[in-house]
Design an enzyme around this catalytic site. Sequence first.
Site, PDB file in Angstrom:
ATOM      1  N   MET A 215      -4.291  -6.922  -6.826  1.00 32.03           N
ATOM      2  CA  MET A 215      -3.811  -8.043  -7.632  1.00 32.03           C
ATOM      3  C   MET A 215      -4.925  -9.017  -8.043  1.00 32.03           C
ATOM      4  SD  MET A 215      -0.725  -7.186  -7.918  1.00 32.03           S
ATOM      5  CE  MET A 215       0.129  -8.604  -8.569  1.00 32.03           C
ATOM      6  N   ARG A 216      -6.078  -8.499  -8.414  1.00 31.05           N
ATOM      7  CA  ARG A 216      -7.155  -9.340  -8.944  1.00 31.05           C
ATOM      8  C   ARG A 216      -7.498  -8.854 -10.344  1.00 31.05           C
ATOM      9  NH1 ARG A 216      -7.526 -13.826  -6.884  1.00 31.05           N
ATOM     10  NH2 ARG A 216      -9.713 -14.143  -7.413  1.00 31.05           N
TER      11      ARG A 216
ATOM     12  N   HIS B 131       0.496   1.044 -13.190  1.00 30.38           N
ATOM     13  CA  HIS B 131       1.178  -0.157 -13.678  1.00 30.38           C
ATOM     14  C   HIS B 131       2.671   0.169 -13.820  1.00 30.38           C
ATOM     15  CE1 HIS B 131       1.638  -3.974 -15.677  1.00 30.38           C
ATOM     16  NE2 HIS B 131       2.339  -3.361 -16.614  1.00 30.38           N
TER      17      HIS B 131
ATOM     18  N   ASP C 283      -4.446  -4.065 -18.213  1.00 28.16           N
ATOM     19  CA  ASP C 283      -3.452  -3.001 -18.448  1.00 28.16           C
ATOM     20  C   ASP C 283      -3.560  -2.404 -19.858  1.00 28.16           C
ATOM     21  OD1 ASP C 283      -2.439  -3.517 -15.862  1.00 28.16           O
ATOM     22  OD2 ASP C 283      -1.139  -5.089 -16.635  1.00 28.16           O
TER      23      ASP C 283
ATOM     24  N   ARG D  61     -15.396 -15.132  -9.420  1.00 29.43           N
ATOM     25  CA  ARG D  61     -14.850 -13.768  -9.373  1.00 29.43           C
ATOM     26  C   ARG D  61     -15.944 -12.720  -9.229  1.00 29.43           C
ATOM     27  NH1 ARG D  61      -9.548 -12.905 -10.862  1.00 29.43           N
ATOM     28  NH2 ARG D  61      -8.514 -14.798 -11.540  1.00 29.43           N
TER      29      ARG D  61
ATOM     30  N   ASN E 276      -5.704   2.871 -12.719  1.00 30.36           N
ATOM     31  CA  ASN E 276      -4.740   1.902 -12.186  1.00 30.36           C
ATOM     32  C   ASN E 276      -3.328   2.433 -12.398  1.00 30.36           C
ATOM     33  OD1 ASN E 276      -3.718  -0.658 -11.247  1.00 30.36           O
ATOM     34  ND2 ASN E 276      -3.314  -1.219 -13.379  1.00 30.36           N
TER      35      ASN E 276
ATOM     36  N   GLY F 195       0.779  -1.240   0.000  1.00 29.23           N
ATOM     37  CA  GLY F 195       0.000   0.000   0.000  1.00 29.23           C
ATOM     38  C   GLY F 195       0.806   1.283   0.000  1.00 29.23           C
ATOM     39  N   SER F 196       2.019   1.246  -0.581  1.00 24.64           N
ATOM     40  CA  SER F 196       2.802   2.498  -0.572  1.00 24.64           C
ATOM     41  C   SER F 196       2.212   3.524  -1.542  1.00 24.64           C
ATOM     42  CB  SER F 196       4.278   2.222  -0.882  1.00 24.64           C
ATOM     43  OG  SER F 196       4.456   1.801  -2.205  1.00 24.64           O
ATOM     44  N   ASN F 197       1.646   3.078  -2.650  1.00 24.82           N
ATOM     45  CA  ASN F 197       0.981   4.032  -3.555  1.00 24.82           C
ATOM     46  C   ASN F 197      -0.281   4.599  -2.910  1.00 24.82           C
ATOM     47  OD1 ASN F 197       2.222   4.410  -6.349  1.00 24.82           O
ATOM     48  ND2 ASN F 197       2.458   2.204  -5.986  1.00 24.82           N
TER      49      ASN F 197
ATOM     50  N   GLU G  68       6.491   6.378  -9.028  1.00 24.48           N
ATOM     51  CA  GLU G  68       5.067   6.030  -8.872  1.00 24.48           C
ATOM     52  C   GLU G  68       4.412   6.919  -7.831  1.00 24.48           C
ATOM     53  OE1 GLU G  68       3.981   1.853  -8.521  1.00 24.48           O
ATOM     54  OE2 GLU G  68       5.869   1.264  -9.425  1.00 24.48           O
TER      55      GLU G  68
ATOM     56  N   LEU H 173     -10.124  -8.131 -13.023  1.00 23.01           N
ATOM     57  CA  LEU H 173     -11.529  -7.770 -12.840  1.00 23.01           C
ATOM     58  C   LEU H 173     -12.392  -8.297 -13.988  1.00 23.01           C
ATOM     59  CD1 LEU H 173     -10.760  -4.131 -11.712  1.00 23.01           C
ATOM     60  CD2 LEU H 173     -11.622  -5.980 -10.248  1.00 23.01           C
TER      61      LEU H 173
HETATM   62  C1  GRF Z   1       3.383  -1.045  -7.548  1.00 24.09           C
HETATM   63  O1  GRF Z   1       4.614  -1.237  -8.161  1.00 24.09           O
HETATM   64  C2  GRF Z   1       2.308  -0.850  -8.586  1.00 24.09           C
HETATM   65  O2  GRF Z   1       2.761  -0.204  -9.734  1.00 24.09           O
HETATM   66  C3  GRF Z   1       1.935  -2.275  -8.925  1.00 24.09           C
HETATM   67  O3  GRF Z   1       2.008  -2.975  -7.706  1.00 24.09           O
HETATM   68  C4  GRF Z   1       2.915  -2.310  -6.834  1.00 24.09           C
HETATM   69  C5  GRF Z   1       2.154  -2.010  -5.579  1.00 24.09           C
HETATM   70  O4  GRF Z   1       2.948  -1.473  -4.568  1.00 24.09           O
HETATM   71  N1  GRF Z   1       0.638  -2.302  -9.558  1.00 24.09           N
HETATM   72  P1  GRF Z   1       2.266  -0.784  -3.321  1.00 24.09           P
HETATM   73  O5  GRF Z   1       1.300  -1.796  -2.693  1.00 24.09           O
HETATM   74  O6  GRF Z   1       1.561   0.445  -3.786  1.00 24.09           O
HETATM   75  O7  GRF Z   1       3.392  -0.453  -2.379  1.00 24.09           O
END
Ligand code: GRF
Length: 204
Positions: free
Chosen positions: A93-94, A112, A148, A68, A110, A14-16, A177, A96
């Site tokens: 990571m699912r 990527h 994507d 799903r 999203n 969850g860093s983003n 990011e 859709l």
């Molecule tokens: C990131 O590199 C994002 O681009 C990809 O998965 C990673 C998620 O990292 N889709 P975080 O959970 O946001 O730290």
Amino acid sequence: MKRLNLAILISGRGSNMEALLHAAEDPDYPARPILVASNRPDAKGLDTASSAGIATAAIDHKAFGKDREAFERALDAELEKAGTEIIALAGFMRVLTPWFVGKWEGRMINIHPSLLPKYRGLHTHQRAIEAGDAEGGCSVHWVSAGVDEGRVIAQARVPILPGDTEDTLAARVLVEEHKLYPEALAMACQQILNSGRKVEFPES
Ligand code: GRF
């Protein structure tokens, strides 16, 4: 000023998500986080979001087996209950289904970790290194039916350096990011707000 109700979907670190929450602390930012949801109850990002005072939901996809759409209907119920107007996928990571993508198309973005259209799917950094690319990077895009494949909103580039590994390149891209996603989400919100389109939920 109108701020769109933002739900962030995660599966892990969850860093983003954290970068988006941080940007949205500014009262002039065009999105207001109202929910962080994860398909993995143990996602570290859920704790981070709770600590920041954001409502969280964990909907364990394993409880739905191979169905799903049943998982997505449970997720969608949480999104609706919270009053979601825009969704940011952040390490969700699912894959859709067409039903979920169709319902939220034009209101879901999203991030990527590649310079789309290059390297859709997984192991993007390794593939860029193996191809001998001079640059790697990340893209924020609207989510459409193909994985994507949606229209790109914004991208950031970094050099690929001699001796780079998947991990060193991933770390260099991740820094970008965290800057790109808040900017691109703001652009997406502005596009929705400027379109004059009333944001409302179609019948499901
Ligand atoms: C990131 O590199 C994002 O681009 C990809 O998965 C990673 C998620 O990292 N889709 P975080 O959970 O946001 O730290």
